[in-house]
Design a protein around this motif. Structure first.
Motif, PDB file in Angstrom:
ATOM      1  N   LEU A 104       0.796  -1.222   0.021  1.00 18.08           N
ATOM      2  CA  LEU A 104       0.022   0.018  -0.048  1.00 18.08           C
ATOM      3  C   LEU A 104       0.577   1.236  -0.197  1.00 18.08           C
ATOM      4  CD1 LEU A 104      -2.524  -1.035   2.932  1.00 18.08           C
ATOM      5  CD2 LEU A 104      -2.742  -1.452   0.222  1.00 18.08           C
ATOM      6  N   ALA A 105       0.574   2.425  -0.559  1.00 16.23           N
ATOM      7  CA  ALA A 105       1.007   3.668  -0.590  1.00 16.23           C
ATOM      8  C   ALA A 105       0.125   4.514   0.073  1.00 16.23           C
ATOM      9  CB  ALA A 105       1.271   4.194  -2.112  1.00 16.23           C
ATOM     10  N   ALA A 106       0.609   4.908   0.965  1.00 14.44           N
ATOM     11  CA  ALA A 106      -0.162   6.115   1.890  1.00 14.44           C
ATOM     12  C   ALA A 106       0.419   7.503   2.014  1.00 14.44           C
ATOM     13  CB  ALA A 106      -0.203   5.682   3.394  1.00 14.44           C
ATOM     14  N   TRP A 107      -0.266   8.536   1.887  1.00 18.14           N
ATOM     15  CA  TRP A 107      -0.029   9.862   2.016  1.00 18.14           C
ATOM     16  C   TRP A 107      -1.027  10.645   2.454  1.00 18.14           C
ATOM     17  CZ3 TRP A 107      -1.606   7.267  -2.243  1.00 18.14           C
ATOM     18  CH2 TRP A 107      -2.695   7.974  -3.173  1.00 18.14           C
ATOM     19  N   THR A 108      -0.815  12.044   2.481  1.00 16.03           N
ATOM     20  CA  THR A 108      -1.868  13.085   3.205  1.00 16.03           C
ATOM     21  C   THR A 108      -2.112  14.127   2.084  1.00 16.03           C
ATOM     22  OG1 THR A 108      -0.199  14.440   4.282  1.00 16.03           O
ATOM     23  CG2 THR A 108      -0.997  12.459   5.376  1.00 16.03           C
ATOM     24  N   VAL A 109      -3.417  14.573   2.030  1.00 16.00           N
ATOM     25  CA  VAL A 109      -4.143  15.617   1.536  1.00 16.00           C
ATOM     26  C   VAL A 109      -5.043  16.510   2.446  1.00 16.00           C
ATOM     27  CG1 VAL A 109      -5.399  16.496  -0.486  1.00 16.00           C
ATOM     28  CG2 VAL A 109      -3.960  14.421  -0.841  1.00 16.00           C
ATOM     29  N   ASP A 110      -4.721  17.529   2.666  1.00 15.88           N
ATOM     30  CA  ASP A 110      -5.389  18.346   3.512  1.00 15.88           C
ATOM     31  C   ASP A 110      -5.759  17.686   4.947  1.00 15.88           C
ATOM     32  OD1 ASP A 110      -5.584  20.553   1.508  1.00 15.88           O
ATOM     33  OD2 ASP A 110      -7.205  19.789   0.543  1.00 15.88           O
ATOM     34  N   GLY A 111      -4.918  17.102   5.392  1.00 12.91           N
ATOM     35  CA  GLY A 111      -5.000  16.525   6.573  1.00 12.91           C
ATOM     36  C   GLY A 111      -5.839  15.151   6.689  1.00 12.91           C
ATOM     37  N   LYS A 112      -6.073  14.468   5.647  1.00 10.80           N
ATOM     38  CA  LYS A 112      -6.659  13.491   5.396  1.00 10.80           C
ATOM     39  C   LYS A 112      -5.813  12.149   4.870  1.00 10.80           C
ATOM     40  CE  LYS A 112     -10.900  14.766   6.374  1.00 10.80           C
ATOM     41  NZ  LYS A 112     -11.685  14.235   7.677  1.00 10.80           N
ATOM     42  N   LEU A 113      -5.953  11.120   5.260  1.00 12.74           N
ATOM     43  CA  LEU A 113      -5.220   9.866   4.741  1.00 12.74           C
ATOM     44  C   LEU A 113      -5.747   9.313   3.570  1.00 12.74           C
ATOM     45  CD1 LEU A 113      -2.768   8.070   5.488  1.00 12.74           C
ATOM     46  CD2 LEU A 113      -4.506   6.793   6.824  1.00 12.74           C
ATOM     47  N   LYS A 114      -4.713   9.411   2.498  1.00 12.66           N
ATOM     48  CA  LYS A 114      -5.112   8.635   1.312  1.00 12.66           C
ATOM     49  C   LYS A 114      -4.208   7.552   1.028  1.00 12.66           C
ATOM     50  CE  LYS A 114      -7.702  12.201  -0.046  1.00 12.66           C
ATOM     51  NZ  LYS A 114      -9.095  12.066  -0.082  1.00 12.66           N
ATOM     52  N   VAL A 115      -4.949   6.316   0.525  1.00 10.48           N
ATOM     53  CA  VAL A 115      -4.275   5.085   0.320  1.00 10.48           C
ATOM     54  C   VAL A 115      -4.528   4.488  -0.580  1.00 10.48           C
ATOM     55  CG1 VAL A 115      -4.078   2.720   1.244  1.00 10.48           C
ATOM     56  CG2 VAL A 115      -4.635   4.708   3.096  1.00 10.48           C
ATOM     57  N   ARG A 116      -3.461   3.926  -1.537  1.00 13.21           N
ATOM     58  CA  ARG A 116      -3.633   3.444  -2.900  1.00 13.21           C
ATOM     59  C   ARG A 116      -2.909   1.969  -2.579  1.00 13.21           C
ATOM     60  NH1 ARG A 116       0.017   5.103  -7.901  1.00 13.21           N
ATOM     61  NH2 ARG A 116      -0.661   3.535  -9.548  1.00 13.21           N
ATOM     62  N   GLU A 117      -3.839   0.905  -3.141  1.00 16.03           N
ATOM     63  CA  GLU A 117      -3.069  -0.246  -3.249  1.00 16.03           C
ATOM     64  C   GLU A 117      -2.467  -0.718  -4.472  1.00 16.03           C
ATOM     65  OE1 GLU A 117      -5.142  -4.696  -3.929  1.00 16.03           O
ATOM     66  OE2 GLU A 117      -5.543  -3.838  -2.320  1.00 16.03           O
ATOM     67  N   LEU A 118      -1.099  -1.054  -4.252  1.00 17.44           N
ATOM     68  CA  LEU A 118       0.068  -0.910  -5.368  1.00 17.44           C
ATOM     69  C   LEU A 118       0.042  -2.540  -5.956  1.00 17.44           C
ATOM     70  CD1 LEU A 118       2.724   1.405  -4.278  1.00 17.44           C
ATOM     71  CD2 LEU A 118       0.809   2.048  -5.560  1.00 17.44           C
ATOM     72  N   LEU A 119       0.160  -3.281  -5.137  1.00 20.55           N
ATOM     73  CA  LEU A 119       0.144  -4.755  -5.331  1.00 20.55           C
ATOM     74  C   LEU A 119      -0.522  -5.500  -4.215  1.00 20.55           C
ATOM     75  CD1 LEU A 119       4.179  -5.180  -6.126  1.00 20.55           C
ATOM     76  CD2 LEU A 119       2.248  -5.190  -7.827  1.00 20.55           C
ATOM     77  N   GLY A 120      -1.343  -6.588  -4.572  1.00 16.85           N
ATOM     78  CA  GLY A 120      -1.796  -7.370  -3.675  1.00 16.85           C
ATOM     79  C   GLY A 120      -2.804  -8.234  -3.927  1.00 16.85           C
ATOM     80  N   PRO A 121      -2.678  -9.503  -3.226  1.00 16.07           N
ATOM     81  CA  PRO A 121      -1.830  -9.972  -3.010  1.00 16.07           C
ATOM     82  C   PRO A 121      -0.685 -10.357  -4.094  1.00 16.07           C
ATOM     83  CG  PRO A 121      -3.678 -10.888  -1.697  1.00 16.07           C
ATOM     84  CD  PRO A 121      -4.281 -10.051  -2.787  1.00 16.07           C
ATOM     85  N   ASP A 122       0.448 -10.373  -3.961  1.00 11.09           N
ATOM     86  CA  ASP A 122       1.335 -10.401  -5.148  1.00 11.09           C
ATOM     87  C   ASP A 122       2.591 -11.586  -4.534  1.00 11.09           C
ATOM     88  OD1 ASP A 122       3.487 -10.120  -7.086  1.00 11.09           O
ATOM     89  OD2 ASP A 122       2.083  -8.617  -7.959  1.00 11.09           O
ATOM     90  N   ASP A 123       3.164 -12.025  -5.747  1.00 12.33           N
ATOM     91  CA  ASP A 123       4.216 -12.846  -5.076  1.00 12.33           C
ATOM     92  C   ASP A 123       5.533 -12.083  -5.341  1.00 12.33           C
ATOM     93  OD1 ASP A 123       4.400 -12.514  -7.786  1.00 12.33           O
ATOM     94  OD2 ASP A 123       4.947 -14.751  -8.601  1.00 12.33           O
ATOM     95  N   ALA A 124       5.545 -10.973  -4.748  1.00 10.25           N
ATOM     96  CA  ALA A 124       6.638  -9.977  -4.834  1.00 10.25           C
ATOM     97  C   ALA A 124       6.944  -9.225  -3.435  1.00 10.25           C
ATOM     98  CB  ALA A 124       6.895  -9.120  -5.852  1.00 10.25           C
TER      99      ALA A 124
END
Length: 257
Positions: A104-124
């Protein structure tokens, strides 16, 4: 290619996973910056009815919770945290035994948590970014024994477009790649083959050569066998290598010659 040992570091390998009860336990954290504001993202988990509940919690500098995200897994998972060189995004990797890894990639925008699934489940598993933060290295998920068909991937960031895919045949070995490696200071790769050792893959990803590890005269012998758990770029041509040998574990610092 040669690498010379220039020092020993404290062993900062993975810590034992805490016993999970009904209250949340912090498994890892990352500090990120957005619009000059600093926040902390905690990876927490607790047990509920025989399942593990995982969440990411966004906190301000005083530790107050601002936002949260429930991670889509109920499996027992180990958490590893990687921060982008620009400190604007953090990667949270959830290793789930035979189910592979969720990234998962996580970052913030205007005090809110943003999360993006990059891989998963993956064999890496994710080995981290290059120095500029423009490429991401993915290594085969640990298996016993390693699979010769498993491959290494280099992806662009943040687009995640495939830039390179390497089979173990690059080093003419049937044992497959290990789960330790990094993108070197010049864009080349440092990768491992379990039971063999460390290899340097040129920036064009077509030529591989073993890395000969040497110890300066008068220095104590290097504890660096073929079982390498982790490689980290420390800056310039310096790298930290964590390895196991005859039941012992040590993190040493090396300079690539």
């Amino acid at each position: 290619m040669k690498a010379t040992r220039i020092g020993a570091l404290s062993d900062d390998g993975p810590q034992p996973k805490p016993h999970l009860g009904e209250g949340p336990a912090t498994l890892g954290c990352a500090h990120v910056t957005a619009a000059s504001e600093q926040h902390r993202i905690d990876a927490v988990a607790w047990a509920r009815h025989g399942e593990e509940i995982h969440q990411l919690i966004l906190r301000d500098t005083a530790g107050h919770g601002l936002d949260r995200f429930e991670v889509p897994t109920r499996s027992e998972a180990w958490v590893r945290v990687l921060t982008h060189p620009g400190k604007q995004v953090a990667l949270f990797e959830y290793a789930m035994d035979q189910e592979g890894a969720l990234l998962l990639a996580a970052w913030t925008v205007d005090g809110k948590l943003k999360v993006r699934e990059l891989l998963g489940p993956d064999d890496a598993v994710c080995a981290g970014f290059d120095v500029a933060g423009e490429r991401l290295l993915l290594l085969p998920y640990p298996s016993a024994p390693p699979s010769p068909s498993a491959h290494v991937r280099v992806l662009s960031w943040p687009g995640l477009e495939m830039e390179a895919r390497l089979e173990a045949s690059v080093v003419d070995d049937q044992r497959g790649w290990g789960s330790a490696g990094c993108i070197a200071h010049d864009g080349s790769l440092l990768l491992t083959v379990p039971g063999v050792g460390l290899f340097h893959i040129g920036a064009e990803h077509g030529h591989a050569q073993p890395v000969v590890l040497t110890v300066p005269d008068g220095a104590s012998p290097a504890l660096l066998g073929p079982d390498i758990d982790e490689i980290r770029h420390l800056g310039e041509r310096r790298y930290a290598v964590r390895s196991r040998h005859q039941g012992a574990r040590l993190t040493t610092e090396w300079e690539l010659n």
